[in-house]
Scaffold this motif. Structure first.
Motif, short mmCIF file in Angstrom:
data_model
loop_
_atom_site.label_atom_id
_atom_site.label_comp_id
_atom_site.label_asym_id
_atom_site.label_seq_id
_atom_site.Cartn_x
_atom_site.Cartn_y
_atom_site.Cartn_z
N LEU A 1 39.29 43.83 34.71
CA LEU A 1 39.24 43.95 36.16
C LEU A 1 40.06 45.14 36.65
O LEU A 1 39.66 45.85 37.57
CB LEU A 1 39.74 42.67 36.82
N TYR A 2 41.20 45.35 36.05
CA TYR A 2 42.08 46.43 36.50
C TYR A 2 41.56 47.80 36.10
O TYR A 2 41.71 48.78 36.85
CB TYR A 2 43.49 46.22 35.94
N TYR A 3 40.91 47.89 34.93
CA TYR A 3 40.48 49.19 34.41
C TYR A 3 38.96 49.33 34.38
O TYR A 3 38.44 50.19 33.67
CB TYR A 3 41.03 49.41 33.00
N LYS B 1 36.55 33.11 38.32
CA LYS B 1 36.25 33.37 39.73
C LYS B 1 37.53 33.60 40.52
O LYS B 1 37.63 34.54 41.31
CB LYS B 1 35.46 32.20 40.31
N HIS B 2 38.52 32.76 40.29
CA HIS B 2 39.80 32.93 40.97
C HIS B 2 40.47 34.25 40.55
O HIS B 2 41.01 34.97 41.39
CB HIS B 2 40.73 31.77 40.64
N VAL B 3 40.44 34.52 39.24
CA VAL B 3 41.08 35.74 38.74
C VAL B 3 40.44 36.98 39.36
O VAL B 3 41.13 37.93 39.75
CB VAL B 3 41.02 35.80 37.21
N SER B 4 39.11 36.98 39.47
CA SER B 4 38.40 38.11 40.08
C SER B 4 38.86 38.34 41.51
O SER B 4 39.14 39.48 41.92
CB SER B 4 36.89 37.86 40.06
N GLU B 5 38.94 37.26 42.28
CA GLU B 5 39.33 37.39 43.68
C GLU B 5 40.78 37.82 43.81
O GLU B 5 41.12 38.64 44.68
CB GLU B 5 39.10 36.06 44.40
N VAL B 6 41.65 37.30 42.96
CA VAL B 6 43.07 37.67 43.02
C VAL B 6 43.24 39.16 42.72
O VAL B 6 43.97 39.87 43.43
CB VAL B 6 43.89 36.82 42.03
N GLU C 1 42.02 28.57 49.01
CA GLU C 1 43.44 28.39 49.34
C GLU C 1 44.32 28.77 48.15
O GLU C 1 45.42 29.30 48.32
CB GLU C 1 43.71 26.95 49.76
N LEU C 2 43.84 28.49 46.95
CA LEU C 2 44.61 28.88 45.76
C LEU C 2 44.67 30.40 45.64
O LEU C 2 45.72 30.96 45.34
CB LEU C 2 43.98 28.27 44.52
N VAL C 3 43.55 31.06 45.87
CA VAL C 3 43.54 32.52 45.83
C VAL C 3 44.53 33.09 46.84
O VAL C 3 45.33 33.99 46.52
CB VAL C 3 42.13 33.07 46.10
N THR C 4 44.50 32.57 48.06
CA THR C 4 45.42 33.03 49.10
C THR C 4 46.87 32.81 48.70
O THR C 4 47.73 33.67 48.90
CB THR C 4 45.13 32.29 50.43
N LEU D 1 48.13 32.25 33.84
CA LEU D 1 46.97 31.81 34.62
C LEU D 1 46.18 30.72 33.90
O LEU D 1 45.52 30.99 32.89
CB LEU D 1 46.06 33.01 34.92
N ASN D 2 46.25 29.55 34.42
CA ASN D 2 45.40 28.46 33.96
C ASN D 2 44.40 28.20 35.09
O ASN D 2 44.60 27.36 35.95
CB ASN D 2 46.27 27.23 33.65
#
Length: 295
Positions: free
Chosen positions: A137-139, A254-259, A225-228, A249-250
């Motif tokens: 995601l970062y690169y 989908k959450h990781v992408s949004e974060v 709400e978790l992403v926020t 990260l557990n």
């Protein structure tokens, strides 16, 4: 949609040796073998005539040999590399480099090289460890990663009443790391806080836990709400002068992408010096083992 329980799924693990042979060695060296066979059967002139009839690349390779006759073998190689690539997409049962019904425990460099040479340029984010997906995601716009498109598995929205609980634990070690902070996300299965890496004893860490009716339900689901809450913790760490942030990260891709889209898309423009994501695999009973530096 039926949601997936991540502790019950059975994965076909792929290790480095098999992946290297199937996704790097075969795509690179099979054209050499095929070219040698054709060269034994046909004369150079007949083979060049055949190459010239290959769509897309044939006339380019023919023109190359006309200008530089010494590059005949190179033209033959690239012709069959192209043809085998077309065949891979049309006739192979394998359509993705990283399919979602497998789990790949392989070095990152193999993924990047295979994405460039294997003729397969897609995969599923759940097929690799979460730290590798964070690196992707970062690169993702860098030279090698841009050849790979990872799809994020769709998950249902969490049930109403799901809460995000925050707890903060001060450092207990002797050498306290004033500029370090760890963020533990306890989402789809419990994290044993007594079995965390020793490194975390030397820094303050925050735990974000999702609870449904007061307990962890272990079911994948998207929780805005978790992403926020995660993004808020990242921004808070930056404002407090934290230089090294460790993510444990557990949670689902989908959450990781949004974060990463919300918190780390401004590469080089935040106050963090380094970001680390800990490895956590099913083969290690989901314990966090070692940190991988993302930047």
């Amino acid at each position: 949609m039926e949601m997936e329980n991540i502790q019950k799924r059975s994965r076909n693990e792929i290790r480095g040796g098999r992946f290297f042979f199937e996704s790097i060695v075969i795509p690179l060296f099979l054209p050499v073998l095929v070219g040698m066979i054709f060269s034994l059967v046909f004369s150079n002139e007949r083979l060049l005539e055949f190459i010239g009839r290959v769509p897309v690349v044939g006339h380019i390779l023919n023109n190359l040999v006309e200008i530089f006759p010494n590059l005949y073998n190179v033209a033959v190689y690239f012709c069959f590399y192209y043809l085998l690539g077309v065949g891979t997409h049309k006739f192979s049962a394998r359509t993705q480099l990283l399919p979602d019904n497998h789990y790949f425990l392989i070095p990152t460099w193999m993924i990047k090289v295979a994405a460039l040479v294997s003729h397969l340029h897609s995969g599923n984010a759940s097929a690799i460890p979460i730290w590798q997906y964070a690196q992707y995601l970062y690169y993702r716009n860098s030279f090698f990663w841009r050849h790979l498109a990872l799809l994020v598995p769709e998950v249902s929205v969490v049930a109403e009443g799901t809460e995000v609980e925050r707890k903060i634990y001060p450092a207990t070690g002797v050498n306290r790391r004033q500029q370090d902070r760890a963020l533990i996300v306890e989402d789809t299965y419990p994290v044993d806080l007594n079995r965390l890496p020793n490194l975390l004893d030397e820094m303050t860490y925050v735990v974000l836990q999702t609870l449904s009716e007061g307990k962890t339900d272990r079911v994948r689901g998207y929780n805005s709400e978790l992403v926020t809450a995660i993004v808020r913790e990242v921004r808070s760490a930056e404002s407090e002068g934290i230089r090294h942030l460790y993510l444990l990260l557990n949670t689902n891709p989908k959450h990781v992408s949004e974060v990463f889209r919300e918190a780390f898309s401004d590469a080089g423009r935040n106050s963090l010096t380094h970001l680390y994501v800990f490895q956590s695999d099913e083969v290690q009973d989901y314990e966090f083992t070692e940190p991988h530096r993302i930047f």
